[in-house]
Design an enzyme around this catalytic site. Structure first.
Site, short mmCIF file in Angstrom:
data_model
loop_
_atom_site.label_atom_id
_atom_site.label_comp_id
_atom_site.label_asym_id
_atom_site.label_seq_id
_atom_site.Cartn_x
_atom_site.Cartn_y
_atom_site.Cartn_z
N SER A 109 0.53 -1.17 -0.02
CA SER A 109 -0.37 -0.46 0.24
C SER A 109 0.92 1.51 0.09
CB SER A 109 -1.14 0.10 0.91
OG SER A 109 -2.09 1.21 1.17
N GLU A 206 -1.26 -2.77 -8.52
CA GLU A 206 -1.96 -3.21 -7.69
C GLU A 206 -2.84 -1.54 -7.05
OE1 GLU A 206 -3.05 -3.57 -4.47
OE2 GLU A 206 -1.62 -2.64 -3.44
N HIS A 273 -4.57 -5.71 -1.31
CA HIS A 273 -5.54 -5.02 -0.59
C HIS A 273 -6.48 -6.18 -0.44
CE1 HIS A 273 -3.09 -0.80 -1.24
NE2 HIS A 273 -3.74 -0.84 0.14
#
Length: 304
Positions: A109, A206, A273
């Protein structure tokens, strides 16, 4: 730059919060997972501080990161969670000096701001992997945790298919230096001194909660910058489509990017995620074969 030292059972993992505020209950669950896995987590002082959308002001978060990077007994540094705030700390850390301490950097992230930079610009491998108060607390998967432990210890064979077979979007086999991260995070690095160098990369991407048009806009920015002109292929992590959209909508966007670059694109690798988060080594060579299997051709840590 020498590789990080391997992380083995009984080793210390320093946990800090460089980005968003940390939930105490989630952190406890994640710390319990690390302990049950045989590691010794040490937690930064003030890790539960909160200032709006940040885990304390920049100085406070910087002290946590510096503590984790310099803790003598720690073999690894793991972020408690993502969110936002890591990029604000990038200019305030001597990352070359930090890499010389050879601690394994772990997270995903918002942490991919660090991972993508150090793995490509400093040639220092790191792990796109678990975070204590994020996936370890909210969607723990025993197989993914075992994969992290084996990868961090240097116990993965280059002949072992890694993760799960992927879905072909376009093209075939691809090989390159694995790096990348959360698309919205690394896009924010474009034009800064911390912009990653993706020449020769097998690019992992992603994101979370982004509709197809925003993914398209970010990929278009990368394409128009010319910074992806020498990537070798794209691997897309499992990404939940935005409300009212489908996975096919996202695949069309990535297909178009791959076509513009004339490189293969594969999707649905189980990292990031959505669903289980299988650790990926950034800064080492990897290959996707024609059947969509990923092979890690080198270790991210020093091996005998």
């Amino acid at each position: 730059m020498r590789k990080p030292l391997p992380l083995r059972t009984g080793d210390v993992i320093a946990v800090c919060a460089p980005a968003g505020p940390v939930d105490a209950g989630r952190l406890d669950r994640g710390i319990d997972r690390l302990s049950a896995g045989g590691f010794v987590p040490e937690i930064a002082e003030g890790v539960l501080a909160a200032e709006g959308y940040l885990a304390g002001d920049d100085d406070h978060r910087l002290r946590q990161v510096e503590w984790a990077l310099t803790l003598p007994e720690a073999r690894a540094v793991m972020a408690a969670r993502g969110g936002y705030g890591t990029t604000r700390l990038l200019p305030r850390v001597d990352w070359r000096k930090a890499a010389r301490r050879r601690k394994l950097l772990v997270g995903f992230s918002d942490l991919t701001a660090i991972l993508s930079y150090v793995s490509t610009r400093l040639s220092f491998p790191c792990l796109h992997g678990p975070m204590a108060a994020a996936d370890l607390a909210l969607r723990y998967d025993a197989g993914a945790f075992d994969a992290f432990a084996r990868l961090a210890a240097g116990r993965v064979s280059p002949r072992e298919p890694w993760g799960e077979s992927m879905r072909r979007v376009r093209g075939g086999a691809a090989e390159g230096l694995l790096s990348g991260g959360c698309l919205s995070v690394i896009t924010a690095l474009l034009g800064t001194p911390y912009e990653p160098d993706f020449r020769g990369a097998l690019l992992f991407l992603e994101d979370v909660g982004e509709p197809a048009y925003r993914i398209d806009r970010m990929l278009t920015q990368w394409l128009q910058s010319g910074r992806l002109s020498k990537v070798r292929g794209i691997v897309v992590g499992k990404t939940a489509p935005a409300r009212g959209e489908t996975g096919e909508d996202l695949r069309r966007v990535f297909h178009a990017a791959g076509a513009a670059l004339s490189v293969p694109v594969w999707s649905d690798f189980p990292a990031g995620h959505e669903g289980k988060n299988v650790a990926l080594p950034f800064g080492v060579r990897a290959r996707v074969d024609a059947r969509g299997r990923l092979f890690l051709l080198d270790s991210p840590v020093e091996t005998a």
